[in-house]
Design a protein around this motif. Structure first.
Motif, mmCIF file in Angstrom:
data_model
loop_
_atom_site.group_PDB
_atom_site.id
_atom_site.type_symbol
_atom_site.label_atom_id
_atom_site.label_comp_id
_atom_site.label_asym_id
_atom_site.label_seq_id
_atom_site.Cartn_x
_atom_site.Cartn_y
_atom_site.Cartn_z
ATOM 1 N N PHE A 30 0.609 -1.340 0.278
ATOM 2 C CA PHE A 30 -0.020 -0.092 0.474
ATOM 3 C C PHE A 30 0.888 1.212 -0.090
ATOM 4 C CE2 PHE A 30 -2.902 -3.095 1.111
ATOM 5 C CZ PHE A 30 -4.406 -2.728 -0.073
ATOM 6 N N PHE A 31 1.897 1.265 0.805
ATOM 7 C CA PHE A 31 2.929 2.014 0.895
ATOM 8 C C PHE A 31 3.467 2.605 -0.370
ATOM 9 C CE2 PHE A 31 7.120 4.236 0.783
ATOM 10 C CZ PHE A 31 6.920 5.664 1.795
ATOM 11 N N SER A 32 4.151 1.587 -1.404
ATOM 12 C CA SER A 32 4.217 1.761 -2.518
ATOM 13 C C SER A 32 3.478 2.314 -3.802
ATOM 14 C CB SER A 32 5.144 0.154 -3.077
ATOM 15 O OG SER A 32 3.691 -0.864 -3.541
ATOM 16 N N ALA A 33 2.312 2.511 -3.143
ATOM 17 C CA ALA A 33 1.240 3.122 -4.588
ATOM 18 C C ALA A 33 1.486 4.865 -4.748
ATOM 19 C CB ALA A 33 0.113 3.157 -3.672
ATOM 20 N N LEU A 34 1.470 5.292 -3.703
ATOM 21 C CA LEU A 34 1.883 7.195 -3.052
ATOM 22 C C LEU A 34 3.697 6.652 -3.486
ATOM 23 C CD1 LEU A 34 1.459 9.257 0.202
ATOM 24 C CD2 LEU A 34 3.984 8.339 -0.934
ATOM 25 N N TRP A 35 4.310 5.256 -2.763
ATOM 26 C CA TRP A 35 5.952 6.055 -3.485
ATOM 27 C C TRP A 35 6.350 5.900 -5.217
ATOM 28 C CZ3 TRP A 35 10.574 7.706 -1.428
ATOM 29 C CH2 TRP A 35 11.286 6.974 -1.578
ATOM 30 N N ARG A 36 4.885 4.803 -5.529
ATOM 31 C CA ARG A 36 5.254 4.937 -7.295
ATOM 32 C C ARG A 36 4.633 7.023 -7.488
ATOM 33 N NH1 ARG A 36 2.490 -0.249 -6.399
ATOM 34 N NH2 ARG A 36 0.640 0.989 -7.403
ATOM 35 N N ARG A 37 3.780 6.642 -7.500
ATOM 36 C CA ARG A 37 2.139 7.775 -8.111
ATOM 37 C C ARG A 37 3.502 8.720 -7.630
ATOM 38 N NH1 ARG A 37 -2.906 5.779 -6.420
ATOM 39 N NH2 ARG A 37 -2.481 3.212 -7.100
ATOM 40 N N PHE A 38 4.011 9.606 -6.012
ATOM 41 C CA PHE A 38 4.631 10.589 -5.701
ATOM 42 C C PHE A 38 5.768 11.397 -6.064
ATOM 43 C CE2 PHE A 38 0.412 11.740 -2.754
ATOM 44 C CZ PHE A 38 0.220 12.176 -4.159
ATOM 45 N N VAL A 39 6.901 10.263 -6.289
ATOM 46 C CA VAL A 39 8.237 9.929 -6.544
ATOM 47 C C VAL A 39 8.590 9.395 -7.516
ATOM 48 C CG1 VAL A 39 10.637 9.291 -5.251
ATOM 49 C CG2 VAL A 39 8.480 9.934 -3.588
ATOM 50 N N LEU A 40 8.316 8.614 -7.626
ATOM 51 C CA LEU A 40 8.625 7.325 -9.152
ATOM 52 C C LEU A 40 8.730 7.423 -10.403
ATOM 53 C CD1 LEU A 40 8.952 3.446 -7.346
ATOM 54 C CD2 LEU A 40 10.856 5.726 -7.426
ATOM 55 N N GLU A 41 6.746 7.809 -10.360
ATOM 56 C CA GLU A 41 6.590 8.680 -11.548
ATOM 57 C C GLU A 41 5.448 9.986 -11.411
ATOM 58 O OE1 GLU A 41 6.247 5.209 -14.864
ATOM 59 O OE2 GLU A 41 5.737 3.850 -13.032
ATOM 60 N N PRO A 42 5.972 11.058 -11.489
ATOM 61 C CA PRO A 42 4.797 11.849 -10.666
ATOM 62 C C PRO A 42 3.532 12.537 -11.553
ATOM 63 C CG PRO A 42 7.607 12.313 -10.403
ATOM 64 C CD PRO A 42 6.902 11.104 -10.499
ATOM 65 N N GLU A 43 3.909 11.815 -13.026
ATOM 66 C CA GLU A 43 3.754 11.956 -13.796
ATOM 67 C C GLU A 43 2.007 11.275 -13.959
ATOM 68 O OE1 GLU A 43 6.368 8.785 -15.260
ATOM 69 O OE2 GLU A 43 5.622 11.147 -14.075
ATOM 70 N N LYS A 44 2.088 10.235 -13.163
ATOM 71 C CA LYS A 44 0.887 9.208 -13.087
ATOM 72 C C LYS A 44 -0.439 9.897 -12.402
ATOM 73 C CE LYS A 44 2.904 4.328 -12.673
ATOM 74 N NZ LYS A 44 2.299 4.190 -13.684
ATOM 75 N N MET A 45 0.094 11.334 -12.226
ATOM 76 C CA MET A 45 -0.628 11.817 -11.300
ATOM 77 C C MET A 45 -1.107 13.662 -12.116
ATOM 78 S SD MET A 45 -1.707 9.975 -8.347
ATOM 79 C CE MET A 45 -2.809 11.125 -7.770
ATOM 80 N N VAL A 46 -0.675 13.121 -13.183
ATOM 81 C CA VAL A 46 -1.348 14.847 -13.701
ATOM 82 C C VAL A 46 -2.245 14.497 -15.054
ATOM 83 C CG1 VAL A 46 -0.599 15.827 -15.373
ATOM 84 C CG2 VAL A 46 1.363 15.835 -13.511
#
Length: 352
Positions: A30-46
């Motif tokens: 569950f934490f990795s969902a935030l890590w992926r979307r905010f740190v590794l691939e922030p474009e996922k939230m654009v």
């Protein structure tokens, strides 16, 4: 003579130690969902970027159960969907981190149970090889409930807090939200734990059957092959054919690639059709999309992503013998075909 350890204390220690790997791994999921979307691939939230995670919510729609109405509303209101996804992702990260650290462990585990339930009901049908989302959902619920009952014991920050602030050991609220012995009678805890285990198993079997026929009957998987539904056909005032197309099955990683649409008469003979070139050259104004993911012309036909629903207007030359009852057939580049018997409405006033 050495005193034998308390069997009750040993049992508590052993149970929380047994839960440690479950806590760490479930927490990371569950934490990795935030890590992926905010740190590794922030474009996922654009919202306008390729791979925007909001499109995943649209992909969930065709076979979601229980939360379909919420998903439908969110993808129809992208201005609300984006802040919803931000909050959802932050909650995933907070619940996962709390589980890994053993901080407010029971509250974090309850969060994991609720988030897993949302994943299970919304996306449990998706998984082209290993029933991926369904497994994440049911295992997240089972793991969260296990940690809710056991807490973190001495293997987390809750224990450090009670060591630093001994009064917390007498706090019922802390025991309910964090770790330690549950402030309930043992019989209630035992019966509650058995009831939760039974409910979790029932939910697992029910969703396995609903999504995949995995308990009895014939197995099926909506994620394996693309599926397109043709639900309406009518002639508009300009004399063009308006079809409602929905992509309600198949992998979420690529669309259905429509290379032919044909109108067939009662003898299955073609009345008129549109090949790949005609579909690829449709103007954007000919397609009215209902959801976030969009039907669009591609270089080799019409592309229908998973979860898309659109009205597509197809020009008809003079002399085509409409209206009437016909079959409309849609063909994918893979050779798959879908058709529907539809009453094509009479020409409206204004058609020559």
């Amino acid at each position: 003579m050495q005193e034998a350890p308390s069997s009750a204390g040993s049992s508590t220690q052993d149970s929380t130690l047994a839960l440690l790997s479950l806590r760490l791994v479930t927490g990371w999921l569950f934490f990795s969902a935030l890590w992926r979307r905010f740190v590794l691939e922030p474009e996922k939230m654009v919202p306008d970027a390729a791979g925007y995670v909001g499109e995943k919510f649209n992909h969930f729609l065709p076979h979601a159960i229980g939360v379909r109405g919420l998903l439908d509303w969110l993808v129809r209101h992208p201005e609300v969907l984006h802040p919803f996804l931000v909050v959802f992702t932050v909650l995933e990260g907070a619940a996962g981190l709390g589980l890994m650290l053993g901080l407010l462990t029971r509250a974090a585990a309850a969060g994991v149970v609720m988030l897993s339930g949302g994943i299970l009901l919304g996306a449990g049908w998706i998984g082209s090889t290993c029933l991926d989302e369904w497994q994440i959902g049911v295992l997240g619920i089972a793991g969260g409930i296990s940690v809710m009952l056991g807490g973190a014991g001495r293997f987390g920050l809750d224990a450090a807090l009670t060591s630093r602030f001994p009064r917390l050991r007498q706090s019922r609220a802390f025991a309910l939200l964090a770790s330690g012995s549950l402030p309930l009678r043992p019989g209630i805890v035992r019966r509650g734990g058995i009831a939760l285990a039974g409910a979790t198993l029932a939910l697992t079997l029910a969703t396995n059957q609903i999504f995949f026929g995995g308990v009895w009957g014939k197995l099926h998987n909506h994620s394996v092959r693309p599926h397109v539904t043709i639900s309406a056909a009518e002639l508009d005032q300009a004399g063009a054919l308006r079809l409602k197309l929905a992509r309600d099955g198949g992998p979420d990683t690529y669309g259905a690639f429509i290379v032919d649409i044909a109108i067939l008469d009662g003898a299955s003979k073609p009345v008129h059709g549109w090949d790949a070139r005609a579909l690829a050259s449709l103007p954007a104004s000919a397609i009215t999309n209902h959801y976030l993911v969009k039907v669009r012309p591609g270089p080799h036909g019409l592309v229908l992503p998973l979860g898309s629903v659109a009205d597509v207007v197809l020009p008809i030359p003079p002399g085509v013998p409409l209206p009437g009852r016909y079959r409309v057939r849609v063909s994918d580049v893979s050779g798959a075909m879908w058709d529907a018997g539809l009453e094509i409405a009479p020409r409206l006033a204004g058609r020559e």
